[in-house]
Design a protein around this motif. Structure first.
Motif, mmCIF file in Angstrom:
data_model
loop_
_atom_site.group_PDB
_atom_site.id
_atom_site.type_symbol
_atom_site.label_atom_id
_atom_site.label_comp_id
_atom_site.label_asym_id
_atom_site.label_seq_id
_atom_site.Cartn_x
_atom_site.Cartn_y
_atom_site.Cartn_z
ATOM 1 N N SER A 1 29.472 39.482 24.425
ATOM 2 C CA SER A 1 29.385 38.369 25.372
ATOM 3 C C SER A 1 28.474 38.686 26.558
ATOM 4 C CB SER A 1 30.777 38.003 25.891
ATOM 5 O OG SER A 1 31.363 39.109 26.571
ATOM 6 N N LEU A 2 28.155 39.966 26.765
ATOM 7 C CA LEU A 2 27.327 40.352 27.905
ATOM 8 C C LEU A 2 25.851 40.439 27.545
ATOM 9 C CD1 LEU A 2 29.624 43.099 29.495
ATOM 10 C CD2 LEU A 2 29.455 40.684 30.102
ATOM 11 N N CYS A 3 25.507 41.279 26.568
ATOM 12 C CA CYS A 3 24.091 41.470 26.219
ATOM 13 C C CYS A 3 23.655 40.613 25.040
ATOM 14 C CB CYS A 3 23.812 42.940 25.925
ATOM 15 S SG CYS A 3 24.552 43.542 24.375
ATOM 16 N N LYS A 4 24.590 39.915 24.378
ATOM 17 C CA LYS A 4 24.333 39.041 23.225
ATOM 18 C C LYS A 4 23.859 39.820 22.007
ATOM 19 C CE LYS A 4 25.260 35.646 26.004
ATOM 20 N NZ LYS A 4 26.597 35.040 25.970
ATOM 21 N N GLY A 5 24.060 41.130 22.003
ATOM 22 C CA GLY A 5 23.662 41.938 20.863
ATOM 23 C C GLY A 5 24.666 41.875 19.739
ATOM 24 N N GLY A 6 24.174 42.036 18.498
ATOM 25 C CA GLY A 6 25.039 41.928 17.335
ATOM 26 C C GLY A 6 25.680 43.227 16.902
ATOM 27 N N ALA A 7 25.291 44.378 17.504
ATOM 28 C CA ALA A 7 25.915 45.663 17.164
ATOM 29 C C ALA A 7 27.227 45.782 17.926
ATOM 30 C CB ALA A 7 24.976 46.812 17.507
ATOM 31 N N PHE A 8 28.192 44.997 17.496
ATOM 32 C CA PHE A 8 29.448 44.847 18.228
ATOM 33 C C PHE A 8 30.588 44.891 17.236
ATOM 34 C CE2 PHE A 8 32.855 42.538 20.291
ATOM 35 C CZ PHE A 8 32.769 42.935 21.615
ATOM 36 N N THR A 9 31.606 45.705 17.517
ATOM 37 C CA THR A 9 32.789 45.773 16.659
ATOM 38 C C THR A 9 33.997 45.264 17.434
ATOM 39 O OG1 THR A 9 33.099 48.091 17.317
ATOM 40 C CG2 THR A 9 31.954 47.677 15.243
ATOM 41 N N VAL A 10 34.788 44.417 16.786
ATOM 42 C CA VAL A 10 35.958 43.819 17.436
ATOM 43 C C VAL A 10 37.157 44.747 17.323
ATOM 44 C CG1 VAL A 10 35.193 41.451 17.100
ATOM 45 C CG2 VAL A 10 36.524 42.568 15.315
ATOM 46 N N HIS A 11 38.043 44.698 18.311
ATOM 47 C CA HIS A 11 39.260 45.499 18.270
ATOM 48 C C HIS A 11 40.304 44.898 17.332
ATOM 49 C CE1 HIS A 11 38.498 47.729 22.344
ATOM 50 N NE2 HIS A 11 37.679 48.073 21.386
ATOM 51 N N ARG A 12 40.210 43.621 17.068
ATOM 52 C CA ARG A 12 41.112 42.974 16.107
ATOM 53 C C ARG A 12 40.459 41.714 15.578
ATOM 54 N NH1 ARG A 12 43.513 38.322 17.872
ATOM 55 N NH2 ARG A 12 43.594 37.934 20.136
ATOM 56 N N ASP A 13 40.939 41.257 14.425
ATOM 57 C CA ASP A 13 40.433 40.011 13.855
ATOM 58 C C ASP A 13 40.992 38.814 14.624
ATOM 59 O OD1 ASP A 13 38.969 41.205 11.900
ATOM 60 O OD2 ASP A 13 40.512 41.038 10.356
ATOM 61 N N PRO A 14 40.230 37.720 14.720
ATOM 62 C CA PRO A 14 40.807 36.496 15.287
ATOM 63 C C PRO A 14 41.888 35.942 14.370
ATOM 64 C CG PRO A 14 38.622 36.071 14.396
ATOM 65 C CD PRO A 14 38.821 37.547 14.334
ATOM 66 N N GLU A 15 42.947 35.401 14.960
ATOM 67 C CA GLU A 15 44.079 34.896 14.197
ATOM 68 C C GLU A 15 44.238 33.389 14.288
ATOM 69 O OE1 GLU A 15 47.391 37.029 15.735
ATOM 70 O OE2 GLU A 15 46.790 38.952 14.847
ATOM 71 N N CYS A 16 43.476 32.747 15.145
ATOM 72 C CA CYS A 16 43.569 31.297 15.290
ATOM 73 C C CYS A 16 42.236 30.791 15.841
ATOM 74 C CB CYS A 16 44.725 30.911 16.217
ATOM 75 S SG CYS A 16 44.576 31.578 17.879
ATOM 76 N N TRP A 17 42.073 29.476 15.834
ATOM 77 C CA TRP A 17 40.814 28.902 16.299
ATOM 78 C C TRP A 17 40.585 29.146 17.784
ATOM 79 C CZ3 TRP A 17 36.548 27.492 14.028
ATOM 80 C CH2 TRP A 17 36.572 27.169 12.680
ATOM 81 N N ASP A 18 41.647 29.238 18.572
ATOM 82 C CA ASP A 18 41.470 29.534 19.993
ATOM 83 C C ASP A 18 40.801 30.886 20.190
ATOM 84 O OD1 ASP A 18 42.502 27.161 20.815
ATOM 85 O OD2 ASP A 18 44.475 27.920 21.380
ATOM 86 N N ASP A 19 41.121 31.853 19.322
ATOM 87 C CA ASP A 19 40.479 33.165 19.417
ATOM 88 C C ASP A 19 38.971 33.056 19.222
ATOM 89 O OD1 ASP A 19 42.822 34.477 19.909
ATOM 90 O OD2 ASP A 19 43.107 35.209 17.867
#
Length: 485
Positions: A182-200
């Motif tokens: 969300s800061l540099c808009k780069g794609g080399a990014f790993t999430v800490h968890r999967d989204p579980e709903c559309w709000d995520d």
């Protein structure tokens, strides 16, 4: 002669190296871009059946690294060596991110110095955790308890399928979920968890992660908190336009994994729209289009302070307004243009403006609250009274829209200006619209067939002298400015 032979042999060898890799012949290649956090972009050709280990062996020498020193990131996940290209669901000209693996000691020191609340895993990712989001997510319409009790057959059908409106394809398309920092808009990014709903997915600052798009990792604030994931969607039905490619998510459209019939036609369709009401009423896409068309023709869309010009569930449920107005792009381009025009007009009215009453115009005009004489600037030029929406006039507006009939009279109320336009022959309509204007005082239609702009009303008892251009009383200013046009 031997020199020429060696040259030809060398050329053939180079061509074979380009066409083969590890004994595998390139037959159905994907052109893929590999970006590094040092700013380099490599172009490679990959086979769908290859695994990530093959990719590392191909990319590492070009980066001056060993294969074990490289990790590959795609769609928010670090991919394991056993993950195949086919599992990643890569399309032509998609982008992978190749990052140099840091030693575990350096990683730990860095994480401690940045005060991350969650420690980044340093080992080889598990097979499930290494797959991209499209492979690991269940359909976001499922609740947590439904996920726990899901059957194997249902699990196959419930794999995440996203739908988008693609501007390039100009239609409803299958979509792919992607993630970036969300800061540099780069794609080399790993999430800490999967989204579980559309709000995520749709709301910001829901899921943190780790960014390696830059040589110095991004941090969210002075406390060193990890940055948040920013999710976005791409169309899966055309060649990728790069990381800036974007398609509007249609979160209410889902695969009908529960085989719910349409509330209108009762058919069970494969793809449906689920309204955001408590009952989650379901409609097929064709019936949703028809619902929108009928409401559009009757101007029954509703202005909402948060969502804009939208529609509720047709069953009349409370709190059921469609929030993402891109769903209305399922209409034809002409219908959507009309929807946007009506939405703009409604915004003008809500802001205290007025619409030009001239047939065929309807220009939205924002005017001062005390202004009574309104000129349709940048439109048809019609000058009208804001109170009664008739041609501008001096004095009070006539009651009942210009009718002088008694309130209880059975006489049909006819406005002279409207009557002048209500002719059978279209040619007569056009002629009257162009060549007649109402007298500003009595609003009797007056025809101008040439000559100057100084008009004199011919109605008995009126005789008002007025300007054809200004539609006000004739003055010396009118004489000086546009006496003869």
């Amino acid at each position: 002669m031997s020199f020429i032979f060696e040259l030809i042999t060398s050329f053939v060898r180079k061509m074979l190296e380009l066409l083969t890799f590890g004994g595998k012949t390139l037959k159905n290649t994907l052109k893929i871009y590999v970006k590094t956090n040092t700013g380099r972009t490599l172009t490679v050709n990959l086979e769908p059946q290859w695994d990530i280990k093959n990719v590392k062996e191909l990319v590492a020498p070009q980066l001056g690294l060993q294969p074990e020193e490289v990790k590959i990131i795609f769609a928010g996940k670090e991919l394991s060596d056993a993950t195949t290209i086919m599992q990643c669901d890569l399309g032509q000209q998609s982008t992978l991110h190749a990052i140099r693996m840091r030693p575990p000691t350096i990683q730990r020191e860095k994480l401690l110095s940045m005060s991350f609340e969650e420690e980044e895993p340093t080992g080889t990712p598990t097979e499930e955790a290494s797959k991209p989001l499209n492979e690991t997510l269940l359909d976001l319409q499922l609740e947590n308890d439904e996920r726990l009790n899901i059957t194997d057959e249902y699990r196959v059908r419930a794999k995440a399928h996203f739908f988008v409106h693609c501007g390039q394809c100009d239609k409803l398309c299958n979509g792919k979920l992607r993630v970036r920092c969300s800061l540099c808009k780069g794609g080399a990014f790993t999430v800490h968890r999967d989204p579980e709903c559309w709000d995520d997915v749709l709301k910001p600052r829901r899921i943190p992660g780790h960014c390696e798009s830059l040589e110095i990792a991004c941090v969210d604030n002075a406390a060193g908190d990890p940055p948040y994931a920013e999710f976005y969607f791409k169309c899966a039905e055309h060649v990728s336009g790069g990381e800036k490619d974007f398609a509007a998510p249609l979160n209410l459209i889902k695969n009908n994994i529960k085989d719910v019939p349409c509330l209108a036609c009762t058919d069970v369709s494969e793809t449906v729209l689920v309204f955001p009401c408590a009952a989650q009423h379901v409609t097929c896409i064709d019936c949703f289009r028809q619902y929108c068309r009928s409401r559009l023709g009757e101007r029954q869309f509703m202005p909402h302070p948060d969502f804009g010009y939208t529609l509720p569930c047709p069953a009349g449920c409370e709190h059921s307004f469609i929030e993402e107005i891109h769903h209305f792009k399922l209409l034809t381009r002409e219908e959507y243009d009309r929807y946007q025009r009506f939405a703009t007009e409604e915004y003008v009215l809500q802001a205290g403006g007025v619409l030009c009453p001239q047939p065929g115009c309807g220009m939205g005009l924002l005017v001062d609250p005390d202004c009574r004489k309104v000129t349709c600037q940048n439109g048809c030029g019609y000058v009208f009274c804001r109170n009664c929406l008739q041609g501008y006039h001096i004095g009070d507006c006539l009651p009942n829209g210009g009718s002088t009939s008694a309130p209880n009279s059975c006489e049909y109320a006819v406005d002279p200006n409207r009557a002048a336009e209500a002719r059978w022959e279209e040619a007569t309509n056009v002629t009257i619209k162009v060549s007649t204007k109402p007298c500003p005082k009595c609003r009797t239609p007056t025809e101008r067939d040439g000559g100057c702009m100084h008009m004199v009303c011919t109605r008995a008892g009126c005789g008002f002298e007025w300007c054809w251009v200004c539609q006000t009383e004739w003055t010396r200013d009118c004489m000086g400015a546009h006496w003869f046009g």
